[in-house]
Design a protein around this motif. Structure first.
Motif, mmCIF file in Angstrom:
data_model
loop_
_atom_site.group_PDB
_atom_site.id
_atom_site.type_symbol
_atom_site.label_atom_id
_atom_site.label_comp_id
_atom_site.label_asym_id
_atom_site.label_seq_id
_atom_site.Cartn_x
_atom_site.Cartn_y
_atom_site.Cartn_z
ATOM 1 N N LYS A 106 0.850 -1.107 0.005
ATOM 2 C CA LYS A 106 -0.158 -0.011 0.094
ATOM 3 C C LYS A 106 0.813 1.253 -0.011
ATOM 4 O O LYS A 106 0.669 2.062 -0.777
ATOM 5 C CB LYS A 106 -0.881 0.024 1.330
ATOM 6 N N VAL A 107 1.879 1.248 0.870
ATOM 7 C CA VAL A 107 2.704 2.370 0.833
ATOM 8 C C VAL A 107 3.327 2.708 -0.383
ATOM 9 O O VAL A 107 3.531 3.737 -0.960
ATOM 10 C CB VAL A 107 3.728 2.312 1.976
ATOM 11 N N ARG A 108 4.056 1.568 -0.920
ATOM 12 C CA ARG A 108 4.878 1.519 -2.172
ATOM 13 C C ARG A 108 3.890 1.904 -3.304
ATOM 14 O O ARG A 108 4.303 2.679 -4.169
ATOM 15 C CB ARG A 108 5.538 0.216 -2.324
ATOM 16 N N ALA A 109 2.604 1.669 -3.191
ATOM 17 C CA ALA A 109 1.912 1.961 -4.456
ATOM 18 C C ALA A 109 1.988 3.372 -4.798
ATOM 19 O O ALA A 109 1.429 4.123 -5.494
ATOM 20 C CB ALA A 109 0.288 1.470 -4.206
ATOM 21 N N GLY A 110 2.040 4.301 -3.488
ATOM 22 C CA GLY A 110 1.792 5.748 -3.716
ATOM 23 C C GLY A 110 3.378 6.399 -4.221
ATOM 24 O O GLY A 110 3.333 7.439 -4.323
ATOM 25 N N ILE A 111 4.190 5.634 -4.453
ATOM 26 C CA ILE A 111 5.464 6.123 -4.971
ATOM 27 C C ILE A 111 5.947 5.519 -6.181
ATOM 28 O O ILE A 111 5.555 4.225 -6.687
ATOM 29 C CB ILE A 111 6.752 5.561 -3.902
ATOM 30 N N THR A 112 6.007 6.613 -7.335
ATOM 31 C CA THR A 112 6.366 5.926 -8.598
ATOM 32 C C THR A 112 8.053 5.351 -8.722
ATOM 33 O O THR A 112 8.017 4.522 -9.691
ATOM 34 C CB THR A 112 6.204 7.444 -9.753
ATOM 35 N N THR A 113 8.728 5.961 -8.551
ATOM 36 C CA THR A 113 10.066 5.525 -8.442
ATOM 37 C C THR A 113 10.809 5.617 -7.219
ATOM 38 O O THR A 113 10.628 6.135 -6.386
ATOM 39 C CB THR A 113 11.002 6.394 -9.497
ATOM 40 N N VAL A 114 11.819 4.815 -7.068
ATOM 41 C CA VAL A 114 12.698 4.590 -5.966
ATOM 42 C C VAL A 114 14.081 3.852 -6.450
ATOM 43 O O VAL A 114 14.069 3.085 -7.233
ATOM 44 C CB VAL A 114 12.045 3.231 -4.829
ATOM 45 N N VAL A 115 15.000 4.733 -5.985
ATOM 46 C CA VAL A 115 16.368 4.067 -5.923
ATOM 47 C C VAL A 115 17.003 4.090 -4.747
ATOM 48 O O VAL A 115 16.970 5.358 -4.109
ATOM 49 C CB VAL A 115 17.240 5.153 -6.766
ATOM 50 N N ASP A 116 17.467 3.159 -4.247
ATOM 51 C CA ASP A 116 17.814 2.890 -3.059
ATOM 52 C C ASP A 116 19.653 2.535 -3.112
ATOM 53 O O ASP A 116 20.198 2.003 -4.002
ATOM 54 C CB ASP A 116 17.555 1.714 -2.210
ATOM 55 N N LEU A 135 22.519 -5.042 10.948
ATOM 56 C CA LEU A 135 22.252 -3.401 10.749
ATOM 57 C C LEU A 135 22.623 -2.968 9.542
ATOM 58 O O LEU A 135 23.526 -3.680 8.804
ATOM 59 C CB LEU A 135 23.424 -2.854 11.871
ATOM 60 N N ILE A 136 21.699 -2.073 8.924
ATOM 61 C CA ILE A 136 21.834 -1.527 7.746
ATOM 62 C C ILE A 136 21.379 0.031 7.571
ATOM 63 O O ILE A 136 20.745 0.524 8.095
ATOM 64 C CB ILE A 136 21.105 -2.245 6.592
ATOM 65 N N TRP A 137 22.424 0.504 6.639
ATOM 66 C CA TRP A 137 22.304 2.036 6.493
ATOM 67 C C TRP A 137 21.836 2.316 4.879
ATOM 68 O O TRP A 137 22.636 2.018 4.072
ATOM 69 C CB TRP A 137 23.602 2.626 6.795
ATOM 70 N N VAL A 138 20.973 2.846 4.664
ATOM 71 C CA VAL A 138 20.550 2.954 3.400
ATOM 72 C C VAL A 138 20.011 4.464 2.832
ATOM 73 O O VAL A 138 19.313 5.036 3.852
ATOM 74 C CB VAL A 138 19.385 2.099 2.932
ATOM 75 N N VAL A 139 20.265 4.849 1.773
ATOM 76 C CA VAL A 139 19.704 6.218 1.314
ATOM 77 C C VAL A 139 18.799 6.007 0.362
ATOM 78 O O VAL A 139 19.123 5.339 -0.849
ATOM 79 C CB VAL A 139 20.824 7.221 0.852
ATOM 80 N N ASP A 140 17.400 6.278 0.495
ATOM 81 C CA ASP A 140 16.541 6.176 -0.435
ATOM 82 C C ASP A 140 15.990 7.544 -1.143
ATOM 83 O O ASP A 140 15.636 8.603 -0.720
ATOM 84 C CB ASP A 140 15.018 5.768 0.404
ATOM 85 N N TYR A 141 16.121 7.346 -2.239
ATOM 86 C CA TYR A 141 15.530 8.516 -3.236
ATOM 87 C C TYR A 141 14.325 7.989 -3.897
ATOM 88 O O TYR A 141 14.347 7.149 -4.540
ATOM 89 C CB TYR A 141 16.849 8.771 -4.399
ATOM 90 N N SER A 142 13.081 8.936 -3.630
ATOM 91 C CA SER A 142 11.948 8.351 -4.098
ATOM 92 C C SER A 142 11.467 9.525 -4.875
ATOM 93 O O SER A 142 11.540 10.726 -4.610
ATOM 94 C CB SER A 142 11.345 7.744 -3.294
ATOM 95 N N THR A 143 10.412 9.310 -5.625
ATOM 96 C CA THR A 143 9.361 10.317 -6.235
ATOM 97 C C THR A 143 7.926 9.749 -5.970
ATOM 98 O O THR A 143 7.581 8.784 -6.433
ATOM 99 C CB THR A 143 9.763 10.497 -7.802
ATOM 100 N N ASP A 144 7.101 10.674 -5.244
ATOM 101 C CA ASP A 144 5.860 10.269 -5.445
ATOM 102 C C ASP A 144 4.840 10.272 -6.491
ATOM 103 O O ASP A 144 5.295 10.891 -7.522
ATOM 104 C CB ASP A 144 5.184 10.769 -3.966
ATOM 105 N N LYS A 145 3.573 10.083 -6.354
ATOM 106 C CA LYS A 145 2.809 10.029 -7.577
ATOM 107 C C LYS A 145 2.635 11.604 -8.131
ATOM 108 O O LYS A 145 1.986 11.804 -9.201
ATOM 109 C CB LYS A 145 1.427 9.112 -7.536
ATOM 110 N N LYS A 146 2.740 12.560 -7.034
ATOM 111 C CA LYS A 146 2.565 13.849 -7.203
ATOM 112 C C LYS A 146 3.759 14.591 -8.194
ATOM 113 O O LYS A 146 3.742 15.948 -8.175
ATOM 114 C CB LYS A 146 2.163 14.539 -6.092
ATOM 115 N N GLY A 147 4.801 13.815 -8.217
ATOM 116 C CA GLY A 147 6.243 14.340 -8.682
ATOM 117 C C GLY A 147 6.893 14.745 -7.617
ATOM 118 O O GLY A 147 8.113 15.260 -8.054
#
Length: 178
Positions: A106-116, A135-147
């Motif tokens: 459901k959460v991911r459906a509101g996001i158009t693109t993701v680059v981790d 333990l993990i450290w990640v930078v998440d670059y995302s764009t939602d459906k509104k851009g």
């Protein structure tokens, strides 16, 4: 007077050599001893050693890659039947692995693109609790459906049960500067 200076120099040299020998002996013996007591007592544990890298590769990294690719079908194999997740936004999830994956969808459906971008990860094993953690450290670059673009740094701590299945996820985040 020269004899006094010579005697003082010999005594100084002997003391210095003895101190150096003591320091060297301490260095070699402390490497094999348990760590010294800290100023703070750990509420949970401070007895960790490097853990099973397969848990990090198989479960945590696969979950991030599946999040990025918007593919969740294979994730149920990585989770225990009952899972608790403490999310960075302050919410808590406790339920079945299927309901967790359903929420992620459901959460991911509101996001158009993701680059981790995974910055670092490491498995650890609690020797006193007999538990595997990753333990993990990640930078998440995302764009939602509104851009709207967003960049968020995450740190996650995953615990695995005796069957190698994730049963607890604790997540922390920090928004990145624009």
């Amino acid at each position: 007077m020269k004899q006094f200076i010579l005697l003082a120099a010999v005594i100084f040299f002997a003391v210095a050599c003895q101190n150096a020998a003591d320091t060297k002996e301490e260095t070699t013996t402390t490497e094999t001893k348990a760590p010294a007591a800290s100023m703070f007592a750990a509420n949970y544990s401070n007895a960790f050693e490097m853990g099973d890298m397969a848990l990090a590769d198989k479960a945590v990294l696969n979950s991030w890659k599946n999040w990025e690719a918007n593919k969740f079908d294979g994730l149920s194999d990585f989770f225990a039947d009952s899972v608790t997740a403490l999310w960075a936004d302050g919410t808590t999830f406790t339920g079945t692995k299927d309901s967790l994956i359903s929420e992620w969808k459901k959460v991911r459906a509101g996001i158009t693109t993701v680059v981790d971008s995974v910055d670092a990860y490491m498995p650890v094993y609690s020797t006193d609790k007999k538990e595997n953690w990753v333990l993990i450290w990640v930078v998440d670059y995302s764009t939602d459906k509104k851009g709207v673009k967003d960049t968020t740094a995450f740190q996650e701590t995953w615990r695995f049960n005796k069957d190698g299945k994730a049963d607890l996820v604790m997540q922390y985040q920090r928004k990145r500067k624009k």
